[in-house]
Design a protein around this motif. Structure first.
Motif, mmCIF file in Angstrom:
data_model
loop_
_atom_site.group_PDB
_atom_site.id
_atom_site.type_symbol
_atom_site.label_atom_id
_atom_site.label_comp_id
_atom_site.label_asym_id
_atom_site.label_seq_id
_atom_site.Cartn_x
_atom_site.Cartn_y
_atom_site.Cartn_z
ATOM 1 N N GLU A 132 26.339 44.812 31.632
ATOM 2 C CA GLU A 132 27.592 44.096 31.607
ATOM 3 C C GLU A 132 28.674 44.941 32.562
ATOM 4 O OE1 GLU A 132 28.114 41.841 27.184
ATOM 5 O OE2 GLU A 132 28.751 43.837 27.316
ATOM 6 N N GLN A 133 28.562 46.147 32.388
ATOM 7 C CA GLN A 133 29.392 46.923 33.469
ATOM 8 C C GLN A 133 29.082 46.687 34.623
ATOM 9 O OE1 GLN A 133 32.331 48.245 32.107
ATOM 10 N NE2 GLN A 133 32.747 49.157 34.488
ATOM 11 N N PHE A 134 27.800 46.611 35.094
ATOM 12 C CA PHE A 134 27.270 46.699 36.371
ATOM 13 C C PHE A 134 27.668 45.287 36.814
ATOM 14 C CE2 PHE A 134 23.706 44.925 39.037
ATOM 15 C CZ PHE A 134 23.946 45.740 40.136
ATOM 16 N N VAL A 135 27.346 43.983 36.097
ATOM 17 C CA VAL A 135 27.853 42.819 36.702
ATOM 18 C C VAL A 135 29.136 42.875 36.763
ATOM 19 C CG1 VAL A 135 27.830 40.396 35.969
ATOM 20 C CG2 VAL A 135 25.772 41.923 35.619
ATOM 21 N N TYR A 136 30.205 43.433 35.927
ATOM 22 C CA TYR A 136 31.603 43.419 36.176
ATOM 23 C C TYR A 136 31.945 43.936 37.263
ATOM 24 C CZ TYR A 136 36.602 44.231 35.199
ATOM 25 O OH TYR A 136 37.783 44.246 35.065
ATOM 26 N N GLU A 137 31.484 45.160 37.607
ATOM 27 C CA GLU A 137 32.151 45.746 38.830
ATOM 28 C C GLU A 137 31.766 45.135 39.950
ATOM 29 O OE1 GLU A 137 30.228 49.721 38.335
ATOM 30 O OE2 GLU A 137 31.629 50.288 36.812
ATOM 31 N N ALA A 138 30.392 44.371 39.958
ATOM 32 C CA ALA A 138 29.942 43.631 41.137
ATOM 33 C C ALA A 138 30.735 42.472 41.408
ATOM 34 C CB ALA A 138 28.414 43.303 41.046
ATOM 35 N N MET A 139 31.397 41.962 40.318
ATOM 36 C CA MET A 139 32.153 40.772 40.387
ATOM 37 C C MET A 139 33.671 41.188 41.162
ATOM 38 S SD MET A 139 31.315 38.904 36.848
ATOM 39 C CE MET A 139 32.839 37.836 36.839
ATOM 40 N N VAL A 140 33.997 42.389 40.419
ATOM 41 C CA VAL A 140 35.431 42.787 40.855
ATOM 42 C C VAL A 140 35.454 42.962 42.373
ATOM 43 C CG1 VAL A 140 36.930 44.914 40.823
ATOM 44 C CG2 VAL A 140 36.250 43.839 38.746
ATOM 45 N N GLN A 141 34.235 43.614 42.809
ATOM 46 C CA GLN A 141 34.030 44.149 44.145
ATOM 47 C C GLN A 141 34.089 42.699 45.208
ATOM 48 O OE1 GLN A 141 30.587 46.514 45.098
ATOM 49 N NE2 GLN A 141 31.126 46.700 47.473
ATOM 50 N N LYS A 142 33.263 42.029 44.640
ATOM 51 C CA LYS A 142 33.143 40.587 45.320
ATOM 52 C C LYS A 142 34.508 39.851 45.476
ATOM 53 C CE LYS A 142 30.524 37.286 47.175
ATOM 54 N NZ LYS A 142 29.482 37.758 48.623
ATOM 55 N N LEU A 143 35.143 39.831 44.425
ATOM 56 C CA LEU A 143 36.438 39.221 44.579
ATOM 57 C C LEU A 143 37.734 39.994 45.090
ATOM 58 C CD1 LEU A 143 36.322 37.281 40.909
ATOM 59 C CD2 LEU A 143 35.768 36.484 43.250
ATOM 60 N N SER A 144 37.459 41.159 45.206
ATOM 61 C CA SER A 144 38.555 41.918 45.876
ATOM 62 C C SER A 144 39.071 41.681 46.984
ATOM 63 C CB SER A 144 38.311 43.347 45.833
ATOM 64 O OG SER A 144 37.222 43.681 46.875
ATOM 65 N N LYS A 145 38.507 41.022 47.899
ATOM 66 C CA LYS A 145 39.079 40.560 49.189
ATOM 67 C C LYS A 145 39.682 39.409 49.076
ATOM 68 C CE LYS A 145 34.456 38.175 50.312
ATOM 69 N NZ LYS A 145 33.587 38.116 51.256
#
Length: 409
Positions: free
Chosen positions: A367-380
């Motif tokens: 869950e943490q891995f997916v969450y961090e990937a989502m944050v990185q994807k949406l940061s821009k």
């Protein structure tokens, strides 16, 4: 100038010798029109008991758009067999000034008497439909009680063979030499008190015994409930009598040879898997595969099982329903061990061990891995949703003054 056109509606629910074809209906209606432009609407394979018909709905849409002047049908019951639907349709016709014509029944819908006669006719059309339904139901239960095979493919462990019962050609199920022994083995395994559905599925997967594409617990459960597998004897007869089932045959007919058909009774609605009350039991012309004693052990064990309703909301992880096993494509689920740690498991591997699974995945870490990937994807995209701050000198001065005043106090 009148620019609306005529409409011909034709419907045929089933293609039979005693029913008039759609083409013939249209020819009758064309004669009624005696020339002029028209558009035909044809619904084949649809019942008149409701309005869930594509071309009928298209006709109603064209009427609402003001395109139709009059609607012509071969017979009243071609367009509707429901009183409520017909009344709603006639209100729409009157609202848009559409004339209704039946080519075989002369109606004048512009007069109160004509509309009354129409309503009387539609009552009899609905009566005819309900009478037909009752005849079909009565015929079904009549054939059930005579031991007919009521369509459908052969059950696992059997194959279909043509036969004749009371002068009527039908089919009967006979044991399949390739699968009957496997079905018998499944019953014998489950008759053991400590054996579960999962034990059978895992054992078959390990031994490489293939039952269809996959041996699921639901399939096993339904199989063990079906008395077609039992060599029915007096004990089985007494069991169903005790469960208040309707047993068609006499007790003397249960001679440890034939299986039984179990049909849903007329008034049976829910819980038919556990509640046998009012179910219809009739001896089948085919032989059973397992002894009545083994079948009864399995059936009583099923009745004693506790059923739990599956959760409707994600409980162990918010990723439920979004994860699939890379090997088999089945869903992953989160399960906890004795220490309370949640791990992700392939549902197919958990069911029968026929998939190698997804390895060791801790739910929280994934869950943490997916969450961090989502944050990185949406940061821009952060600046696209940020609200621009309005600069107001007067308001800023007041804020500063309030802050200074608070400091002096």
């Amino acid at each position: 100038m009148e620019n609306r056109i005529d409409a011909i509606y034709a419907r045929q629910s089933v293609d039979r010798r005693d029913s008039i074809s759609i083409e013939s209906q249209i020819e009758f209606c064309k004669y009624e029109l005696r020339g002029g432009n028209y558009k035909d609407y044809k619904d084949k394979g649809f019942s008149g008991k409701n309005t869930d018909r594509p071309r009928f709905q298209e006709l109603m849409a064209d009427i609402k758009q003001g395109l139709i002047r009059r609607v012509v049908v071969y017979k009243l019951d071609r367009i509707s067999r429901s009183i409520l639907d017909f009344a709603t349709m006639m209100e729409l016709f009157q609202q848009f000034n559409v004339e209704f014509i039946s080519s075989t029944e002369k109606f004048d819908t512009s007069t109160p008497m004509g509309r009354a006669i129409l309503n009387i006719c539609i009552v009899f059309a609905q009566l005819e439909r309900e009478t037909i339904q009752k005849r079909v139901t009565d015929a079904y239960y009549s054939q059930c009680q005579r031991g007919f095979h009521m369509s459908g493919a052969a059950l696992y462990g059997f194959e279909l063979e043509p036969t004749t019962i009371q002068g009527i050609r039908t089919k009967m199920m006979i044991p399949d030499p390739d699968t009957a022994n496997i079905a018998r083995l499944m019953f014998e395994m489950y008759a053991e008190p400590s054996t579960s559905f999962g034990d059978i599925a895992r054992s078959f997967a390990q031994e490489g015994i293939l039952v269809y594409e996959e041996l699921s617990r639901g399939f096993i459960s339904q199989m063990f409930r079906n008395p077609i597998y039992a060599q029915a004897d007096l004990e089985l007869y007494e069991f169903f009598k005790g469960q208040e089932a309707v047993v068609v045959n006499e007790a003397a007919d249960f001679t440890e040879t034939n299986g039984c058909y179990l049909y849903q009774g007329r008034d049976v609605q829910e819980g038919k898997n556990k509640d046998l009350k009012n179910q219809i039991l009739v001896l089948a012309p085919s032989e059973g595969i397992v002894s009545a004693d083994t079948w009864l052990q399995c059936r009583k064990k099923l009745m004693a099982n506790i059923t739990f309703q599956g959760g409707r909301k994600p409980k162990n992880t918010w990723l439920v329903g979004k994860m699939k096993c890379d090997h088999c494509g089945r869903a992953l689920k989160s399960m906890g061990n004795r220490r309370g740690t949640q791990y992700l498991y392939c549902t197919k591997r958990a069911d029968n061990m026929s998939c190698e699974g997804c390895g060791t995945l801790r739910t929280a870490e994934f869950e943490q891995f997916v969450y961090e990937a989502m944050v990185q994807k949406l940061s821009k995209f952060q600046t696209l949703t940020a609200k621009a701050e309005t600069v107001t000198p007067q308001a800023d001065g007041l804020k500063c003054g309030a802050g200074l005043g608070g400091g002096r106090d």
